[in-house]
Design a protein around this motif. Structure first.
Motif, PDB file in Angstrom:
ATOM      1  N   GLU A   1       0.832  -1.209   0.000  1.00  0.00           N
ATOM      2  CA  GLU A   1       0.000   0.000   0.000  1.00  0.00           C
ATOM      3  C   GLU A   1       0.866   1.259   0.000  1.00  0.00           C
ATOM      4  N   TRP A   2       1.993   1.191   0.679  1.00  0.00           N
ATOM      5  CA  TRP A   2       2.888   2.355   0.687  1.00  0.00           C
ATOM      6  C   TRP A   2       3.391   2.650  -0.723  1.00  0.00           C
ATOM      7  N   ASN A   3       3.773   1.606  -1.438  1.00  0.00           N
ATOM      8  CA  ASN A   3       4.254   1.801  -2.809  1.00  0.00           C
ATOM      9  C   ASN A   3       3.142   2.295  -3.721  1.00  0.00           C
ATOM     10  N   ARG A   4       1.944   1.819  -3.509  1.00  0.00           N
ATOM     11  CA  ARG A   4       0.814   2.216  -4.362  1.00  0.00           C
ATOM     12  C   ARG A   4       0.352   3.637  -4.067  1.00  0.00           C
ATOM     13  N   ASP A   5       0.254   3.993  -2.781  1.00  0.00           N
ATOM     14  CA  ASP A   5      -0.322   5.284  -2.378  1.00  0.00           C
ATOM     15  C   ASP A   5       0.748   6.262  -1.886  1.00  0.00           C
ATOM     16  N   ASN A   6       1.947   6.142  -2.392  1.00  0.00           N
ATOM     17  CA  ASN A   6       3.067   6.912  -1.854  1.00  0.00           C
ATOM     18  C   ASN A   6       2.805   8.412  -1.843  1.00  0.00           C
ATOM     19  N   ASP A   7       2.346   8.955  -2.955  1.00  0.00           N
ATOM     20  CA  ASP A   7       2.118  10.407  -3.033  1.00  0.00           C
ATOM     21  C   ASP A   7       1.043  10.861  -2.049  1.00  0.00           C
ATOM     22  N   MET A   8      -0.026  10.090  -1.959  1.00  0.00           N
ATOM     23  CA  MET A   8      -1.113  10.446  -1.054  1.00  0.00           C
ATOM     24  C   MET A   8      -0.653  10.396   0.402  1.00  0.00           C
ATOM     25  N   LEU A   9       0.077   9.372   0.765  1.00  0.00           N
ATOM     26  CA  LEU A   9       0.514   9.223   2.154  1.00  0.00           C
ATOM     27  C   LEU A   9       1.529  10.303   2.540  1.00  0.00           C
ATOM     28  N   LYS A  10       2.379  10.682   1.594  1.00  0.00           N
ATOM     29  CA  LYS A  10       3.312  11.773   1.887  1.00  0.00           C
ATOM     30  C   LYS A  10       2.575  13.104   2.041  1.00  0.00           C
ATOM     31  N   HIS A  11       1.522  13.288   1.247  1.00  0.00           N
ATOM     32  CA  HIS A  11       0.714  14.508   1.404  1.00  0.00           C
ATOM     33  C   HIS A  11       0.087  14.557   2.791  1.00  0.00           C
ATOM     34  N   VAL A  12      -0.464  13.436   3.225  1.00  0.00           N
ATOM     35  CA  VAL A  12      -1.078  13.374   4.554  1.00  0.00           C
ATOM     36  C   VAL A  12      -0.041  13.684   5.631  1.00  0.00           C
ATOM     37  N   HIS A  13       1.132  13.110   5.487  1.00  0.00           N
ATOM     38  CA  HIS A  13       2.208  13.351   6.457  1.00  0.00           C
ATOM     39  C   HIS A  13       2.573  14.835   6.525  1.00  0.00           C
ATOM     40  N   GLU A  14       2.724  15.458   5.376  1.00  0.00           N
ATOM     41  CA  GLU A  14       3.147  16.860   5.331  1.00  0.00           C
ATOM     42  C   GLU A  14       2.046  17.833   5.717  1.00  0.00           C
ATOM     43  N   SER A  15       0.797  17.355   5.794  1.00  0.00           N
ATOM     44  CA  SER A  15      -0.317  18.255   6.123  1.00  0.00           C
ATOM     45  C   SER A  15      -0.428  18.545   7.618  1.00  0.00           C
ATOM     46  N   PHE A  16       0.263  17.770   8.449  1.00  0.00           N
ATOM     47  CA  PHE A  16       0.155  17.955   9.905  1.00  0.00           C
ATOM     48  C   PHE A  16       0.799  19.267  10.338  1.00  0.00           C
ATOM     49  N   LYS A  17       0.039  20.054  11.116  1.00  0.00           N
ATOM     50  CA  LYS A  17       0.537  21.324  11.674  1.00  0.00           C
ATOM     51  C   LYS A  17      -0.158  21.564  13.007  1.00  0.00           C
ATOM     52  N   THR A  18       0.502  22.277  13.871  1.00  0.00           N
ATOM     53  CA  THR A  18      -0.149  22.677  15.121  1.00  0.00           C
ATOM     54  C   THR A  18      -0.760  24.057  14.951  1.00  0.00           C
ATOM     55  N   VAL A  19      -1.718  24.383  15.802  1.00  0.00           N
ATOM     56  CA  VAL A  19      -2.380  25.692  15.748  1.00  0.00           C
ATOM     57  C   VAL A  19      -1.329  26.776  15.987  1.00  0.00           C
ATOM     58  N   GLY A  20      -1.409  27.811  15.186  1.00  0.00           N
ATOM     59  CA  GLY A  20      -0.438  28.894  15.285  1.00  0.00           C
ATOM     60  C   GLY A  20       0.656  28.790  14.251  1.00  0.00           C
ATOM     61  N   SER A  21       0.780  27.600  13.585  1.00  0.00           N
ATOM     62  CA  SER A  21       1.810  27.435  12.559  1.00  0.00           C
ATOM     63  C   SER A  21       1.196  27.351  11.161  1.00  0.00           C
ATOM     64  N   PHE A  22      -0.104  27.678  11.073  1.00  0.00           N
ATOM     65  CA  PHE A  22      -0.743  27.675   9.740  1.00  0.00           C
ATOM     66  C   PHE A  22      -1.683  28.863   9.643  1.00  0.00           C
TER      67      PHE A  22
END
Length: 241
Positions: free
Chosen positions: A220-241
């Motif tokens: 699944e990681w190989n298949r959905d690599n772009d999507m999973l990296k997007h999800v990973h990079e979307s994480f932010k705490t309040v005040g940093s977005f």
């Protein structure tokens, strides 16, 4: 009776008449005969013409149609004592402490009070087609700043048995430090195992340590690599977005 004689002109020169040459046969002409393709039936020709016109005039498929879409999740990091009470039922958007993107179609797993109180799990979403493809967030209170990278990862593994197993069987574990445009520090860990893959983002804010996990089996990681990296990079705490 007079007799007439023909008079011969002795001054006339002698003329030699050449003997005629035998007729020559002209060399055969070398004509190249180009192959003439058999004529196609009218119906076949019209069909091919129509097909070519359709290819030229067809609108290419939109790439956006194949791109995944996401919903923003607003996490409150409410304490276990407030879970299910007034704190848990408040407007999440206004009281959010962090956000991350969730792919459309993924399902939320309800976190119990026990999990929230023991390992600090605050939220979790998973792919219903493969439940081990998921993202979740844990938090711990009382952290003003990040410890060294190896210490942070070891502390996270103490309360997460699955993370312990993943690290133990990993082919490679990498870590790096990043800063967003506001200067907030994030530790990024990537764990590459034979059977599974994980991306972890850790930061401190609001006197808490937040850890966002994106896990998936290797296929699944190989298949959905772009999507999973997007999800990973979307994480932010309040005040940093």
């Amino acid at each position: 009776m007079a007799t007439m004689f023909s008079t011969t002109n002795t001054n006339t020169p002698n003329t030699t008449i050449p003997s005629p040459k035998p007729p020559q046969t002209p060399p055969p002409s070398r004509t190249t005969h180009l192959p003439i393709p058999p004529s196609k039936p009218l119906l076949t020709t019209l069909t091919a013409t129509a097909a070519a016109a359709a290819i030229l005039t067809a609108t290419p498929p939109s790439l956006a149609a194949d791109s995944p879409t996401y919903q923003i999740y607003y996490g409150t990091a409410a304490s276990a004592s407030n879970y299910g009470g007034y704190g848990g039922n408040s407007d999440k958007k206004t009281s959010a402490e962090y956000v991350y993107d969730v792919p459309d179609g993924w399902k939320e797993r309800l976190v119990s009070k026990v999990e929230k109180g023991t390992n600090g799990t605050d939220s979790e979403f998973y792919n219903p087609k493969k439940k081990t493809e998921k993202e979740y967030l844990t938090y711990l209170g009382g952290f003003r700043q990040l410890a060294p990278k190896d210490v942070v990862l070891n502390n996270l593994a103490l309360s997460d048995v699955n993370l312990q197993d993943l690290i133990a069987s990993a082919d490679a574990v990498t870590s790096e430090e990043k800063k967003d445009d506001k200067g907030q520090v994030y530790y990024v860990y990537e764990i590459n195992g034979v059977a599974a893959h994980s991306l972890i983002s850790v930061t401190c804010a609001n006197n808490k340590l937040y850890a966002h996990f994106v896990n998936a089996p290797t296929p699944e990681w190989n298949r959905d690599n772009d999507m999973l990296k997007h999800v990973h990079e979307s994480f932010k705490t309040v005040g940093s977005f």
